[in-house]
Design a protein around this motif. Sequence first.
Motif, mmCIF file in Angstrom:
data_model
loop_
_atom_site.group_PDB
_atom_site.id
_atom_site.type_symbol
_atom_site.label_atom_id
_atom_site.label_comp_id
_atom_site.label_asym_id
_atom_site.label_seq_id
_atom_site.Cartn_x
_atom_site.Cartn_y
_atom_site.Cartn_z
ATOM 1 N N ALA A 24 0.820 -1.215 0.000
ATOM 2 C CA ALA A 24 0.000 0.000 0.000
ATOM 3 C C ALA A 24 0.853 1.264 0.000
ATOM 4 O O ALA A 24 1.870 1.338 0.687
ATOM 5 C CB ALA A 24 -0.931 0.002 1.204
ATOM 6 N N ARG A 25 0.415 2.236 -0.765
ATOM 7 C CA ARG A 25 1.083 3.541 -0.784
ATOM 8 C C ARG A 25 0.537 4.463 0.297
ATOM 9 O O ARG A 25 1.222 5.356 0.759
ATOM 10 C CB ARG A 25 0.892 4.209 -2.138
ATOM 11 N N PHE A 156 -18.079 -8.348 -4.648
ATOM 12 C CA PHE A 156 -17.007 -8.221 -3.673
ATOM 13 C C PHE A 156 -16.726 -6.738 -3.483
ATOM 14 O O PHE A 156 -16.370 -6.037 -4.435
ATOM 15 C CB PHE A 156 -15.759 -8.960 -4.152
ATOM 16 N N ALA A 157 -16.915 -6.261 -2.268
ATOM 17 C CA ALA A 157 -16.660 -4.855 -1.949
ATOM 18 C C ALA A 157 -15.541 -4.792 -0.916
ATOM 19 O O ALA A 157 -15.492 -5.615 0.007
ATOM 20 C CB ALA A 157 -17.919 -4.203 -1.394
ATOM 21 N N SER A 158 -14.633 -3.834 -1.089
ATOM 22 C CA SER A 158 -13.532 -3.693 -0.150
ATOM 23 C C SER A 158 -12.976 -2.276 -0.202
ATOM 24 O O SER A 158 -12.784 -1.725 -1.284
ATOM 25 C CB SER A 158 -12.421 -4.672 -0.483
ATOM 26 N N PRO A 159 -12.689 -1.712 0.978
ATOM 27 C CA PRO A 159 -12.010 -0.412 0.984
ATOM 28 C C PRO A 159 -10.516 -0.574 0.750
ATOM 29 O O PRO A 159 -9.813 0.382 0.482
ATOM 30 C CB PRO A 159 -12.281 0.107 2.395
ATOM 31 N N LEU A 160 -10.030 -1.811 0.878
ATOM 32 C CA LEU A 160 -8.607 -2.092 0.687
ATOM 33 C C LEU A 160 -8.348 -2.370 -0.773
ATOM 34 O O LEU A 160 -8.814 -3.361 -1.321
ATOM 35 C CB LEU A 160 -8.180 -3.302 1.531
ATOM 36 N N ARG A 161 -7.639 -1.503 -1.415
ATOM 37 C CA ARG A 161 -7.334 -1.666 -2.832
ATOM 38 C C ARG A 161 -5.901 -2.131 -2.988
ATOM 39 O O ARG A 161 -5.016 -1.664 -2.283
ATOM 40 C CB ARG A 161 -7.518 -0.336 -3.563
ATOM 41 N N PRO A 162 -5.668 -3.022 -3.947
ATOM 42 C CA PRO A 162 -4.284 -3.443 -4.174
ATOM 43 C C PRO A 162 -3.453 -2.269 -4.684
ATOM 44 O O PRO A 162 -3.978 -1.352 -5.309
ATOM 45 C CB PRO A 162 -4.401 -4.538 -5.235
ATOM 46 N N ALA A 163 -2.175 -2.298 -4.376
ATOM 47 C CA ALA A 163 -1.285 -1.240 -4.836
ATOM 48 C C ALA A 163 -1.229 -1.240 -6.357
ATOM 49 O O ALA A 163 -1.291 -2.276 -6.997
ATOM 50 C CB ALA A 163 0.108 -1.456 -4.258
ATOM 51 N N ALA A 164 -1.102 -0.043 -6.938
ATOM 52 C CA ALA A 164 -1.001 0.078 -8.399
ATOM 53 C C ALA A 164 0.315 -0.531 -8.856
ATOM 54 O O ALA A 164 1.341 -0.427 -8.194
ATOM 55 C CB ALA A 164 -1.070 1.551 -8.795
#
Length: 165
Positions: A24-25, A156-164
């Motif tokens: 994560a950034r 699927f819902a998530s506030p955690l997004r994979p890093a670009a």
Amino acid sequence: MPAVRTATTTGLFCSRQHFNDPRARFCAYCGVSMAQASLLLVEGPRPSLGVLVFTDGTAVPLDRTVLVGRDTPNDARVRRGEAVGLTLGDRAGHLSRLHAEVRLEGWEVQLVDHASTNGTFVYDERHRTWHRLAPNHPYLLTPGASLAFGRYTAMFASPLRPAAA
């Protein structure tokens, strides 16, 4: 009732002590830049990685692996508290006993079909069609993905997004 086992994974703490995916950034909780975070990876309790939201409004938190089917309480992982059994009412017989699994691996959410008779599907937004998963091959879910277990659909819902990349 089995004791719930808290899953752990490797991550980093932000300057405000929130546990994060090391890719994560920005902190997934407070938004602070992870540039100042210690690069020391530590083992910590994995937070919920999101939620499955079914079309009927049912929400299933993803804090442990979820087994989907019509007879999930009898699975050994559910009995040991390592997974959650999600038994969907299925009078028409569209679901297998253990139809699929929403597996949590580190900071990723994977969908795995367990050789179900009627299939597990992911919607391909680009081609506007449903793609049937190959049995026992994990498919990496991204936030916003639509999936189907037989005739049951969820997002699927998530506030955690994979890093670009």
